[in-house]
Design a protein around this motif. Structure first.
Motif, PDB file in Angstrom:
ATOM      1  N   LEU A 193       1.578   3.664  -0.047  1.00 23.67           N
ATOM      2  CA  LEU A 193       2.529   2.669  -0.516  1.00 23.67           C
ATOM      3  C   LEU A 193       2.486   2.523  -2.037  1.00 23.67           C
ATOM      4  O   LEU A 193       3.516   2.438  -2.698  1.00 23.67           O
ATOM      5  CB  LEU A 193       2.227   1.327   0.152  1.00 23.67           C
ATOM      6  CG  LEU A 193       3.209   0.223  -0.124  1.00 23.67           C
ATOM      7  CD1 LEU A 193       4.547   0.522   0.525  1.00 23.67           C
ATOM      8  CD2 LEU A 193       2.670  -1.092   0.396  1.00 23.67           C
TER       9      LEU A 193
ATOM     10  N   ARG B 146       9.001  -4.886   3.659  1.00 27.04           N
ATOM     11  CA  ARG B 146       9.269  -4.139   4.888  1.00 27.04           C
ATOM     12  C   ARG B 146       8.643  -2.750   4.834  1.00 27.04           C
ATOM     13  O   ARG B 146       8.128  -2.248   5.828  1.00 27.04           O
ATOM     14  CB  ARG B 146      10.770  -4.034   5.163  1.00 27.04           C
ATOM     15  CG  ARG B 146      11.508  -5.382   5.375  1.00 27.04           C
ATOM     16  CD  ARG B 146      11.063  -6.227   6.555  1.00 27.04           C
ATOM     17  NE  ARG B 146      10.089  -7.246   6.334  1.00 27.04           N
ATOM     18  CZ  ARG B 146      10.241  -8.427   5.726  1.00 27.04           C
ATOM     19  NH1 ARG B 146      11.374  -8.772   5.185  1.00 27.04           N
ATOM     20  NH2 ARG B 146       9.254  -9.282   5.646  1.00 27.04           N
ATOM     21  N   SER B 147       8.650  -2.114   3.651  1.00 28.52           N
ATOM     22  CA  SER B 147       7.998  -0.807   3.488  1.00 28.52           C
ATOM     23  C   SER B 147       6.496  -0.930   3.695  1.00 28.52           C
ATOM     24  O   SER B 147       5.869  -0.077   4.329  1.00 28.52           O
ATOM     25  CB  SER B 147       8.258  -0.233   2.096  1.00 28.52           C
ATOM     26  OG  SER B 147       9.612   0.063   1.941  1.00 28.52           O
TER      27      SER B 147
ATOM     28  N   GLY C  86      12.650  -5.381   0.584  1.00 28.54           N
ATOM     29  CA  GLY C  86      12.459  -3.972   0.923  1.00 28.54           C
ATOM     30  C   GLY C  86      11.020  -3.526   0.739  1.00 28.54           C
ATOM     31  O   GLY C  86      10.483  -2.769   1.555  1.00 28.54           O
TER      32      GLY C  86
ATOM     33  N   ARG D  85       5.934  -1.368   7.366  1.00 26.64           N
ATOM     34  CA  ARG D  85       6.192  -0.110   8.084  1.00 26.64           C
ATOM     35  C   ARG D  85       5.037   0.874   7.892  1.00 26.64           C
ATOM     36  O   ARG D  85       4.600   1.528   8.827  1.00 26.64           O
ATOM     37  CB  ARG D  85       7.498   0.516   7.577  1.00 26.64           C
ATOM     38  CG  ARG D  85       7.908   1.760   8.308  1.00 26.64           C
ATOM     39  CD  ARG D  85       8.499   1.409   9.649  1.00 26.64           C
ATOM     40  NE  ARG D  85       7.674   2.007  10.675  1.00 26.64           N
ATOM     41  CZ  ARG D  85       7.719   1.713  11.952  1.00 26.64           C
ATOM     42  NH1 ARG D  85       8.569   0.831  12.387  1.00 26.64           N
ATOM     43  NH2 ARG D  85       6.946   2.289  12.812  1.00 26.64           N
TER      44      ARG D  85
END
Length: 159
Positions: A28, A108-109, A105, A112
């Motif tokens: 990430l 959420r990344s 975003g 995920r």
């Protein structure tokens, strides 16, 4: 749950987290190219990930920082394009702190990537074990939503 069971579960959770964190966090953070968000910035983004955006003083209280430290924190998030200050429609003197599309975003990344890492660990389980873990995560999700609703309830007995 007695203290022995609690300690065993804490150890198991620790093993699980140690298996997950290096891979998904490093993956990430590669997108930030040396300008990684701090833990307090990440936590603040999660505090902002709610339908009721706080004013600066409310945010400072929620993250446990002074108003001036929180203002600098918000400035950094705004510069990164992850948060924004918006005028309160009911009181123009107040500025509400909101997540931007990029901030949402990013979260959420992050989620995920964590879920993908958890799913990779789950490939080492049998089908029956995966079903149990999936059921446990469903129960934990439901308990988390109940906890969040209770924390935001105005009923003092619920808190």
């Amino acid at each position: 749950m007695d203290s022995v069971e609690r300690d065993r579960l804490a150890d198991d959770i620790g093993d699980f987290r140690r298996a997950l964190f290096p891979g998904f966090i490093l993956q990430l953070l590669r997108g930030f190219e040396g300008d990684e968000p701090s833990v307090i910035q990440l936590a603040t983004l999660y505090v902002l990930d709610r339908p009721d955006p706080p004013a600066l003083g409310e945010l400072a209280e929620r993250v446990g920082r002074s108003v001036s430290a929180t203002s600098r924190l918000v400035d950094a998030l705004v510069r990164r394009g992850l948060a924004d200050r918006r005028e309160d429609p009911e009181d123009r003197r107040l500025r509400r702190i909101t997540l931007t599309e990029s901030g949402t975003g990013f979260l959420r990344s992050f989620e995920r990537a964590r879920a993908d890492a958890q799913l990779q660990v789950m490939t080492y389980l049998t089908a029956e074990e995966r079903a149990l873990v999936a059921q446990a995560f469903t129960l934990l999700g439901e308990a988390s939503r109940r906890r969040t609703n209770a924390q935001h309830s105005t009923d003092p007995e619920v808190r």
